[in-house]
Design an enzyme around this catalytic site. Structure first.
Site, mmCIF file in Angstrom:
data_model
loop_
_atom_site.group_PDB
_atom_site.id
_atom_site.type_symbol
_atom_site.label_atom_id
_atom_site.label_comp_id
_atom_site.label_asym_id
_atom_site.label_seq_id
_atom_site.Cartn_x
_atom_site.Cartn_y
_atom_site.Cartn_z
ATOM 1 N N GLU A 168 0.810 -1.216 0.000
ATOM 2 C CA GLU A 168 0.000 0.000 0.000
ATOM 3 C C GLU A 168 0.845 1.268 0.000
ATOM 4 O O GLU A 168 0.501 2.266 -0.640
ATOM 5 C CB GLU A 168 -0.936 -0.010 1.212
ATOM 6 C CG GLU A 168 -2.094 -0.988 1.120
ATOM 7 C CD GLU A 168 -1.725 -2.425 1.477
ATOM 8 O OE1 GLU A 168 -2.607 -3.300 1.418
ATOM 9 O OE2 GLU A 168 -0.529 -2.666 1.814
ATOM 10 N N HIS A 227 -11.314 -6.090 9.484
ATOM 11 C CA HIS A 227 -12.007 -5.840 8.218
ATOM 12 C C HIS A 227 -13.256 -4.987 8.433
ATOM 13 O O HIS A 227 -14.115 -4.928 7.562
ATOM 14 C CB HIS A 227 -12.418 -7.162 7.548
ATOM 15 C CG HIS A 227 -11.280 -7.981 7.065
ATOM 16 N ND1 HIS A 227 -10.494 -8.741 7.911
ATOM 17 C CD2 HIS A 227 -10.766 -8.158 5.825
ATOM 18 C CE1 HIS A 227 -9.564 -9.361 7.206
ATOM 19 N NE2 HIS A 227 -9.708 -9.026 5.944
#
Length: 659
Positions: free
Chosen positions: A398, A465
């Site tokens: 990322e 998540h």
């Protein structure tokens, strides 16, 4: 030290010598000024000049270089006015950052240089983005990025090289191997004997040079870049050298054994090259004397100009105005009245597709977003329509990809980076809050990057998540944050975010993806960033919220027929619509701030504090908040529902009304 001039002309050798001597003379002057207490700090590159000089002279003037603290030869080699450089170091208005940042922490597109930030490593991802833009435009240009040997331990270094290798980007990753990371010797930093061995693991070429031999550096890089322009690929270039001064002057060099200093003193890049050119009859004592006098005069003249400057006069208005790149959004209405029923997820996909059609310089990047269409299938079919050059699968890195987005911006392109889940943004956090957010304020470079973040709970996905992490970015000047609650806004705000040249964090609640649908325009349109929406109107109280909070508030109010309330859907969190909140508070006199994020330090705390400070005379009760529990998000559905604020919302509304 052995020099091999090959077929290089005297003029080339003289140019190298002058380019080598100039930063050395500047450095010597800086050390004098430091002892005279006329400058505050200096990072010396004495002993390492041949690397910066050799590389810069081997590149074309419009090929980008991303240097570090001790690469003065890059800046002087690009013919930057010395007085402007000195003003930058002194923090005066004539510098490149208007006094906002120090030393070489700046960039200049005029000279095709992008400086570092103090967090070693992020420059590698930015270099990838610049090189990717050059490759997509067919420019046949090479990008060079510098690293110290200590900085190669950073994850950004690994990510940057890995992305460049996978995408065949024309980047030369330079490692200045001087044996120390500040005071820590190499054997306490890494176990490899030479950095070119690392190239093998990335499947790229590694080249090692004598970093004190300017002619070897120049010849090697000149040969490499000629190949890379026609056959783009990354190369790891290890330059063996030594730093003859401390990390910065206050550090000293007591940690370096004297015999080691003596050995490297004999390899001085300036003295050795000067001796070689004299022996070859390329220059003589008179030439050296004349050149030194000319360069010293240039330095003194530049200092005279720069020393006339004072520190900038502070202006709050100017400081705030430069946080964002100038952009006056013009809201675009749909051209026709044609509408189709679309789910929340379809609206996002629609906005992304139409933005790709509208902006041919927009590149999408993310894990599994190409043929697979992303884990939520938002970009399904995009590769067939736009091609893999613009819809790019990324490695799991990322940080490098966010940095790549910034690099694309430097080259006038747009980027969308998809985080597979908002939780994973931590891996790119530094690039977002220290690079994207600060770049325009520091040196006027817009960061035209949208980071899409599937967020939120309600799907029993557990603590990694399901997080609502918008507050992490809410505190960071330079970012914009949007958070739609319905399909219409989802499309319109995404299109607006992609138009905006500033970095935008775009939060999309994944529980809404397939549970919400509405008739929305088929045409391209935008929604105003920074403008709230009155989702429900009433007079009993104001509920200020966003995202799932809008739906929870509406649902609970439906069970309270005697309560009519304003429900303000903020839509944009940064900047948020203070005027809309003020008008509602004036009318209802009671306020509840609701959000899915945890309570402590959430967005609601700032909103509540602002209301207390600016609307106190309109309040008939304390400003109240409701939010998720101050714990991580649990997995089991029963625990998750208890974690979320919805179960406590009705009681909080009743408590506020009874006050």
């Amino acid at each position: 030290m052995k020099f091999n001039r090959k077929s290089y002309s005297d003029s080339v050798l003289k140019k190298l010598y002058e380019s080598l001597l100039f930063p050395r003379l500047i450095e010597e002057k800086m050390l004098i000024l430091l002892r005279q207490n006329k400058i505050s700090k200096w990072f010396s590159g004495i002993g390492q000049e041949a690397i910066s000089v050799g590389i810069t002279q081997a590149l074309q003037k419009d090929e980008y270089i991303l240097p570090m603290h001790r690469n003065l030869g890059v800046f002087t080699g690009r013919d930057m006015p010395f007085e402007k450089l000195f003003a930058q170091w002194q923090g005066t208005p004539a510098g490149y950052t208007k006094g906002r940042d120090r030393s070489f922490h700046f960039g200049t597109n005029e000279h095709h240089i992008v400086g570092m930030i103090s967090h070693l490593g992020p420059q590698n991802g930015v270099a990838d983005g610049i090189a990717l833009a050059s490759k997509l435009k067919g420019e046949k240009k090479v990008t060079v990025v510098f690293n110290g040997d200590g900085g190669t331990s950073e994850g950004d270094f690994h990510e940057g090289i890995n992305v460049a290798a996978v995408w065949d980007l024309p980047v030369i990753f330079v490692i200045e191997n001087n044996g120390y990371g500040l005071s820590t010797p190499s054997n306490e930093q890494f176990r490899c004997k030479q950095f070119i061995d690392k190239a093998i693991g990335y499947g790229i070429e590694g080249v090692q040079v004598d970093g004190n031999n300017v002619l070897e550096v120049y010849d090697t890089v000149l040969t490499l870049v000629e190949k890379l322009r026609d056959n783009p690929r990354p190369i790891l270039l290890e330059c063996i050298t030594f730093r003859m001064r401390g990390h910065e002057e206050a550090s000293g060099t007591k940690y370096v054994p004297k015999e080691l200093m003596d050995t490297w003193a004999k390899k001085d890049p300036v003295e050795n090259f000067e001796k070689y050119l004299t022996e070859q009859g390329v220059i003589d004592a008179a030439y050296i004397d004349t050149l030194r006098k000319r360069l010293k005069k240039e330095i003194e003249d530049g200092l005279a100009i720069a020393f006339e400057e004072k520190h900038p006069e502070a202006s709050t208005e100017r400081e705030l105005a430069d946080v964002y790149a100038p952009f006056n959004q013009v809201v675009i209405e749909p051209v026709t009245e044609k509408k189709s029923e679309k789910r929340f997820i379809d609206a996002i996909s629609d906005g992304l597709r139409q933005s790709m059609e509208r902006f041919d310089n927009l590149v999408l990047m993310g894990q599994d977003i190409a043929e697979y269409g992303g884990v939520f299938k938002i970009t399904e079919g995009f590769v067939e329509k736009f091609g893999k050059a613009r819809v790019r699968n990324t490695p799991l890195c990322e940080a490098a990809i966010v940095g790549t987005g910034l690099g694309l911006s430097v080259k006038g392109m747009k980027a969308m980076v998809e985080m597979q889940f908002a939780d994973f943004v931590t891996e790119g956090f530094n690039q977002i809050v220290n690079n994207l957010a600060k770049t325009h304020w520091r040196w006027g470079q817009a960061a035209d990057v949208v980071v899409r973040m599937p967020t939120g709970a309600g799907t029993a996905a557990g603590p990694f998540h399901s997080q609502s992490n918008e507050a992490w970015f809410f505190h960071t000047p330079g970012l914009k944050i949007v958070y739609p609650s319905n399909p219409y806004d989802a499309k319109g705000l995404l299109c607006a975010a992609l138009e905006d040249p500033n970095p935008v964090m775009y939060f999309e609640h994944k529980l809404m993806y397939r549970t919400l649908k509405d008739l929305i325009p088929d045409d391209y349109y935008t929604v105003e960033i920074g403008k709230a929406r009155l989702a429900r109107e009433g007079s009993s109280l104001s509920i200020v919220t966003y995202g799932m909070g809008v739906h929870w508030a509406t649902e609970i109010l439906d069970t309270l027929p005697d309560v009519d309330a304003d429900v303000i859907d903020l839509r944009t969190l940064l900047p948020w619509d203070k005027d809309a909140v003020l008008e509602s508070v004036k009318k209802t006199n009671r306020v509840l701030v609701l959000h899915e994020d945890t309570l402590t330090g959430g967005v609601g705390a700032e909103i509540a504090a602002w209301i207390n400070e600016h609307c106190f005379e309109h309040l008939d009760a304390p400003v109240m908040r409701e939010a998720s529990l101050d714990t991580a998000i649990p997995f089991a559905p029963t625990l998750e529902q208890n974690f979320l604020p919805k179960v406590r919302l009705k009681a909080k509304i009743e408590s506020l009304l009874k006050y």
